[in-house]
Scaffold this motif. Structure first.
Motif, PDB file in Angstrom:
ATOM      1  N   PRO A  42       2.094  -0.975 -31.160  1.00 30.52           N
ATOM      2  CA  PRO A  42       2.806   0.084 -30.445  1.00 30.52           C
ATOM      3  C   PRO A  42       2.157   1.458 -30.660  1.00 30.52           C
ATOM      4  N   GLY A  43       2.715   2.444 -29.976  1.00 29.75           N
ATOM      5  CA  GLY A  43       2.299   3.824 -30.192  1.00 29.75           C
ATOM      6  C   GLY A  43       1.441   4.385 -29.093  1.00 29.75           C
ATOM      7  N   ARG A  44       1.786   5.587 -28.595  1.00 29.88           N
ATOM      8  CA  ARG A  44       1.105   6.149 -27.428  1.00 29.88           C
ATOM      9  C   ARG A  44       0.609   7.574 -27.652  1.00 29.88           C
ATOM     10  N   GLU A  45       0.662   8.048 -28.907  1.00 26.56           N
ATOM     11  CA  GLU A  45       0.202   9.405 -29.214  1.00 26.56           C
ATOM     12  C   GLU A  45      -0.577   9.360 -30.527  1.00 26.56           C
ATOM     13  N   VAL A  46      -1.795   9.869 -30.522  1.00 32.09           N
ATOM     14  CA  VAL A  46      -2.610   9.827 -31.742  1.00 32.09           C
ATOM     15  C   VAL A  46      -3.363  11.136 -31.927  1.00 32.09           C
ATOM     16  N   ALA A  47      -3.621  11.440 -33.187  1.00 32.62           N
ATOM     17  CA  ALA A  47      -4.512  12.548 -33.550  1.00 32.62           C
ATOM     18  C   ALA A  47      -5.376  12.090 -34.701  1.00 32.62           C
ATOM     19  N   GLY A  48      -6.612  12.555 -34.714  1.00 30.98           N
ATOM     20  CA  GLY A  48      -7.530  12.169 -35.776  1.00 30.98           C
ATOM     21  C   GLY A  48      -8.912  12.719 -35.521  1.00 30.98           C
ATOM     22  N   VAL A  49      -9.913  12.023 -36.034  1.00 32.37           N
ATOM     23  CA  VAL A  49     -11.300  12.463 -35.937  1.00 32.37           C
ATOM     24  C   VAL A  49     -12.101  11.405 -35.182  1.00 32.37           C
ATOM     25  N   VAL A  50     -12.890  11.825 -34.208  1.00 26.48           N
ATOM     26  CA  VAL A  50     -13.720  10.892 -33.443  1.00 26.48           C
ATOM     27  C   VAL A  50     -14.831  10.361 -34.345  1.00 26.48           C
ATOM     28  N   ASP A  51     -14.877   9.015 -34.498  1.00 24.58           N
ATOM     29  CA  ASP A  51     -15.898   8.439 -35.374  1.00 24.58           C
ATOM     30  C   ASP A  51     -16.863   7.506 -34.650  1.00 24.58           C
ATOM     31  N   ALA A  52     -16.666   7.260 -33.353  1.00 23.84           N
ATOM     32  CA  ALA A  52     -17.591   6.421 -32.588  1.00 23.84           C
ATOM     33  C   ALA A  52     -17.417   6.733 -31.105  1.00 23.84           C
ATOM     34  N   LEU A  53     -18.508   6.526 -30.348  1.00 24.92           N
ATOM     35  CA  LEU A  53     -18.512   6.838 -28.923  1.00 24.92           C
ATOM     36  C   LEU A  53     -18.826   5.589 -28.109  1.00 24.92           C
ATOM     37  N   GLY A  54     -18.181   5.474 -26.949  1.00 26.87           N
ATOM     38  CA  GLY A  54     -18.518   4.441 -26.000  1.00 26.87           C
ATOM     39  C   GLY A  54     -19.662   4.892 -25.104  1.00 26.87           C
TER      40      GLY A  54
ATOM     41  N   ASP B 207       9.484   4.015 -27.727  1.00 30.41           N
ATOM     42  CA  ASP B 207       8.870   2.953 -28.532  1.00 30.41           C
ATOM     43  C   ASP B 207       9.927   1.973 -29.048  1.00 30.41           C
ATOM     44  N   THR B 208      11.097   2.498 -29.402  1.00 22.43           N
ATOM     45  CA  THR B 208      12.141   1.623 -29.934  1.00 22.43           C
ATOM     46  C   THR B 208      12.701   0.720 -28.838  1.00 22.43           C
ATOM     47  N   ALA B 209      12.804   1.236 -27.617  1.00 24.33           N
ATOM     48  CA  ALA B 209      13.281   0.407 -26.510  1.00 24.33           C
ATOM     49  C   ALA B 209      12.277  -0.686 -26.177  1.00 24.33           C
ATOM     50  N   LEU B 210      10.993  -0.327 -26.129  1.00 19.36           N
ATOM     51  CA  LEU B 210       9.960  -1.323 -25.850  1.00 19.36           C
ATOM     52  C   LEU B 210       9.916  -2.383 -26.944  1.00 19.36           C
ATOM     53  N   ARG B 211      10.121  -1.963 -28.181  1.00 20.40           N
ATOM     54  CA  ARG B 211      10.133  -2.917 -29.298  1.00 20.40           C
ATOM     55  C   ARG B 211      11.244  -3.960 -29.118  1.00 20.40           C
ATOM     56  N   GLU B 212      12.379  -3.531 -28.598  1.00 22.25           N
ATOM     57  CA  GLU B 212      13.499  -4.436 -28.387  1.00 22.25           C
ATOM     58  C   GLU B 212      13.329  -5.288 -27.130  1.00 22.25           C
ATOM     59  N   GLY B 213      12.337  -4.939 -26.295  1.00 21.08           N
ATOM     60  CA  GLY B 213      12.174  -5.666 -25.043  1.00 21.08           C
ATOM     61  C   GLY B 213      13.104  -5.185 -23.958  1.00 21.08           C
ATOM     62  N   LEU B 214      13.559  -3.934 -24.070  1.00 23.04           N
ATOM     63  CA  LEU B 214      14.499  -3.387 -23.088  1.00 23.04           C
ATOM     64  C   LEU B 214      13.752  -2.673 -21.973  1.00 23.04           C
ATOM     65  N   PRO B 215      14.276  -2.722 -20.751  1.00 25.50           N
ATOM     66  CA  PRO B 215      13.644  -1.980 -19.653  1.00 25.50           C
ATOM     67  C   PRO B 215      13.780  -0.484 -19.883  1.00 25.50           C
TER      68      PRO B 215
ATOM     69  N   ALA C 195       8.817   2.833 -18.828  1.00 25.83           N
ATOM     70  CA  ALA C 195       7.487   2.240 -18.815  1.00 25.83           C
ATOM     71  C   ALA C 195       7.354   1.293 -17.624  1.00 25.83           C
ATOM     72  N   PRO C 196       6.160   1.192 -17.028  1.00 26.06           N
ATOM     73  CA  PRO C 196       5.979   0.302 -15.872  1.00 26.06           C
ATOM     74  C   PRO C 196       6.301  -1.151 -16.185  1.00 26.06           C
ATOM     75  N   ARG C 197       6.034  -1.575 -17.417  1.00 29.36           N
ATOM     76  CA  ARG C 197       6.321  -2.957 -17.803  1.00 29.36           C
ATOM     77  C   ARG C 197       6.346  -3.042 -19.317  1.00 29.36           C
ATOM     78  N   LEU C 198       6.886  -4.139 -19.817  1.00 30.26           N
ATOM     79  CA  LEU C 198       6.860  -4.367 -21.252  1.00 30.26           C
ATOM     80  C   LEU C 198       5.445  -4.752 -21.681  1.00 30.26           C
ATOM     81  N   PRO C 199       5.064  -4.429 -22.918  1.00 31.54           N
ATOM     82  CA  PRO C 199       3.709  -4.773 -23.371  1.00 31.54           C
ATOM     83  C   PRO C 199       3.556  -6.277 -23.582  1.00 31.54           C
ATOM     84  N   ASP C 200       2.330  -6.756 -23.417  1.00 27.28           N
ATOM     85  CA  ASP C 200       2.018  -8.132 -23.782  1.00 27.28           C
ATOM     86  C   ASP C 200       2.026  -8.251 -25.304  1.00 27.28           C
ATOM     87  N   LEU C 201       2.518  -9.371 -25.802  1.00 28.42           N
ATOM     88  CA  LEU C 201       2.599  -9.590 -27.243  1.00 28.42           C
ATOM     89  C   LEU C 201       1.495 -10.535 -27.700  1.00 28.42           C
ATOM     90  N   PRO C 202       1.004 -10.367 -28.932  1.00 28.17           N
ATOM     91  CA  PRO C 202       1.350  -9.283 -29.855  1.00 28.17           C
ATOM     92  C   PRO C 202       0.762  -7.950 -29.401  1.00 28.17           C
TER      93      PRO C 202
END
Length: 326
Positions: free
Chosen positions: A64-76, A43-51, A54-61
């Motif tokens: 960030p963040g690729r790991e989450v835990a919580g409670v499901v509150d809505a369904l698609g 995450d820190t490398a991507l934040r700096e724009g460094l290769p 990851a397949p590519r840098l994220p589009d801005l804005p």
């Protein structure tokens, strides 16, 4: 909802807390009310724009963040109703969006959190734990093993020390400074040494009393890796899964022909096998924690402290897995 957003690549201060619209889960997705979000060195490398990997840098804005835990509150659309209200954890792959109060997640990536784990511990196991399980596939640990673990106070190192002890190995843990060294000792290492002390290899040799190391778990590289590899005996193995220390070769791994083996990426997944090797490793990690065999170390920051979390991670000022808690 509140979320951390990055509008321009650069220093940690570019991570800002903002009010943004709530995400809506798409077909086959759920929305998670986030209770913990993992922070990774990538995450820190991507934040700096460094290769990086990851397949590519994220589009801005971006959030960030690729790991989450919580409670499901809505369904698609098309998502089973049984997910609603459940405690879940998921690795988002290379899709960002974790540093927020809400996140849309593909239902196929979800795991129900075992009752014994809190949200932050679950995040630690889904990412750091998964990697540890992948590395350990190559270790062959047993009662006769002598394992050396650089960065033993880190998220992966903490788990490697515990697993090696459970396997009956003698464990030498390396860490920087007395506070981290004390944590390594409390985590069960037979010997915890400060690798900033130039005399640390001699302390290890004296402790081993003529025995040599059989495996070095190396996610650091640099001088620590070079000196740790020198502790290996004939047939010893140097398992390389990172080079965060950026000591030798401007950040390249320290490798010794016939001794070193890089165990990241496709090599790790190929060994895991199965139709979904990533999920195989995630399930192993969660099971180890649920059964009490592994206990992740977690360094917690509030969501608003994302910049501080990045700075601490970059300066090796953390112990365990770094997690943001909205």
């Amino acid at each position: 909802m509140l979320a951390i957003r990055l509008h321009a690549f650069g220093p940690a201060e570019n991570l800002v807390l903002e009010e943004v619209g709530d995400p809506s889960p798409g077909p086959g997705q759920v929305r998670v009310a986030v209770r913990a979000a993992g922070v990774h060195l990538l995450d820190t490398a991507l934040r700096e724009g460094l290769p990086g990997p990851a397949p590519r840098l994220p589009d801005l804005p971006t959030i960030p963040g690729r790991e989450v835990a919580g409670v499901v509150d809505a369904l698609g659309e098309g998502t089973p109703e049984s997910w609603l209200g459940r405690r879940v954890v998921a690795h988002l792959g290379f899709n960002p969006g974790g540093y927020a109060e809400l996140a849309a997640v593909d239902a196929g990536r979800l795991h129900e959190i075992p009752a014994a784990l809190d949200f932050a511990e679950a995040v630690a196991m889904i990412g750091t734990g998964r990697t540890a399980m992948g590395i350990l596939q190559f270790a062959g640990l047993g009662p006769g093993s002598v394992a050396v673990v650089p960065a033993a106070a880190g998220g992966i190192g903490t788990l490697l020390v515990q697993y090696a002890k459970n396997a009956g190995a003698t464990v030498v843990g390396l860490a920087g400074g007395p506070e981290k060294t004390a944590r390594v000792a409390a985590n069960g290492a037979d010997l915890a040494v400060d690798y900033t002390d130039p005399g640390w290899p001699a302390k290890v040799r004296a402790h081993l009393g003529g025995r040599t190391a059989t495996v070095v778990f190396d996610g650091v590289g640099g001088d620590a890796a070079r000196e740790a590899v020198a502790l290996l005996g004939p047939g010893g193995r140097h398992l390389v899964f990172g080079w965060s220390g950026k000591g030798l070769h401007d950040g390249a791994p320290y490798l010794v022909e016939g001794v070193s083996e890089q165990v990241l990426g496709p090599v790790m997944l190929e060994r895991a096998g199965g139709p979904d090797p990533v999920r195989t490793l995630e399930l192993r990690a969660l099971a180890e924690a649920a059964e009490g065999r592994l206990t992740p170390a977690v360094h917690r920051f509030p969501l608003a402290g994302a910049a501080a979390a990045h700075r601490a991670l970059e300066t090796r000022g953390t112990t365990g897995k770094v997690v943001l808690e909205p």
